[in-house]
Design an enzyme around this catalytic site. Structure first.
Site, PDB file in Angstrom:
ATOM      1  N   VAL A  34       0.832  -1.202   0.000  1.00 28.03           N
ATOM      2  CA  VAL A  34       0.000   0.000   0.000  1.00 28.03           C
ATOM      3  C   VAL A  34       0.878   1.269   0.000  1.00 28.03           C
ATOM      4  O   VAL A  34       0.511   2.286  -0.589  1.00 28.03           O
ATOM      5  CB  VAL A  34      -1.010  -0.058   1.179  1.00 28.03           C
ATOM      6  CG1 VAL A  34      -0.361   0.144   2.520  1.00 28.03           C
ATOM      7  CG2 VAL A  34      -2.135   0.912   0.974  1.00 28.03           C
ATOM      8  N   ASP A  35       2.029   1.184   0.612  1.00 33.24           N
ATOM      9  CA  ASP A  35       2.986   2.302   0.641  1.00 33.24           C
ATOM     10  C   ASP A  35       3.404   2.677  -0.792  1.00 33.24           C
ATOM     11  O   ASP A  35       3.362   3.863  -1.184  1.00 33.24           O
ATOM     12  CB  ASP A  35       4.213   1.844   1.468  1.00 33.24           C
ATOM     13  CG  ASP A  35       5.123   2.978   1.886  1.00 33.24           C
ATOM     14  OD1 ASP A  35       4.787   4.153   1.624  1.00 33.24           O
ATOM     15  OD2 ASP A  35       6.177   2.683   2.492  1.00 33.24           O
TER      16      ASP A  35
END
Ligand code: AR6
Length: 172
Positions: A34-35
Site C-alpha cells: 500500500v505504501d
C-alpha cells in the site's frame, strides 16, 4: 457509533476522504504494498516531504500532504512486524490506529481511511489485526473527538469478509 464506520473493498488511493493512512516503514521513504501504491498515486512530491520528516518510530504517526491523491492528507504510520505475538506487537498496532486518529483530528481531517496496517508483508494475523483496528476506532469515536467517518479499506474479498465479521462483533 457504528454509523460512522464504513467497510469497503478497493484501493485506498481512490478514497474520497480527508486523510488516508499509509502502512509505511520507519524510514518513510516508500516501499511496496500500500505504501508503494500511495507514493505512485500521490506523485514524487510526497517522497520529498517524507524525506524531510525524517522517519517515524513503530506505533507512531506523521502527517504529510496528499498531493495528487483525492485525499488532502496522508497519515504515515508504521506497524509492527509480526514476530509471534510476544514482542508487544498488539500494543504497537493499537498505537498506530490511536495515533493516526489523533493526528487526523489535529490536522483538521474529519474523514479518514485505513488499510490493514501490518497485515501484508509484516504478517500480522488478519483477524486479530482487524479486532485491534475496530476496537481502537470504537474507543476513539466514543471519546467524541471530531471524527465523522472512519473507512476501513479491504484489499480483496477475504479481507472484506473478515472485516465484516469483526465489525459485527465489535460494534454489533
Ligand atoms: N489499497 C488498500 N489496501 C492495500 C493496497 C491498496 N492499494 N495495497 C495493499 N493493500 P502492506 P504492511 C493491503 O504489505 O504489512 C511496505 O513495503 C494489503 O493487502 O502494504 O504494514 C512498507 O514500506 C494488506 O492487507 O503493509 C513496509 O516496509 C495491507 O494493505 C511494509 O510494506 C498492508 O500490507 C509494511 O508492511
Amino acid at each position: 457509533m457504528k454509523e460512522k464506520v464504513e467497510i469497503v473493498e478497493g484501493d485506498i488511493t481512490k478514497q474520497e476522504v480527508d486523510a488516508i493512512v499509509n502502512a509505511a516503514n520507519t524510514s518513510l521513504l516508500g516501499g511496496g504494498g500500500v505504501d508503494g501504491a500511495i507514493h505512485r498515486a500521490a506523485g514524487p512530491e510526497l517522497l520529498e516531504e517524507t524525506r524531510k520528516i525524517g522517519g517515524c518510530p513503530t506505533g507512531e504517526a506523521r502527517v504529510s500532504k496528499g498531493y495528487n491523491l483525492p485525499a488532502k492528507w496522508v497519515i504515515h504510520t508504521v506497524g509492527p512486524v509480526w514476530g509471534g505475538g510476544n514482542r508487544n506487537e498488539e500494543n504497537l498496532l493499537a498505537g498506530c490506529y490511536k495515533n493516526s486518529l489523533k493526528a487526523s483530528v489535529e490536522t483538521g481531517a474529519k474523514t479518514i481511511a485505513f488499510p490493514g496496517i501490518s497485515t501484508g508483508v509484516y504478517r500480522f494475523p488478519l483477524e486479530r489485526a482487524t479486532e485491534i483496528a475496530m476496537t481502537e476506532a470504537r474507543k476513539f469515536l466514543e471519546s467524541g473527538e471530531g471524527i465523522e467517518k472512519v473507512v476501513f479499506v479491504c484489499f480483496g474479498e477475504k479481507a472484506l469478509k473478515t472485516y465484516q465479521e469483526v465489525f459485527a462483533r465489535v460494534f454489533g
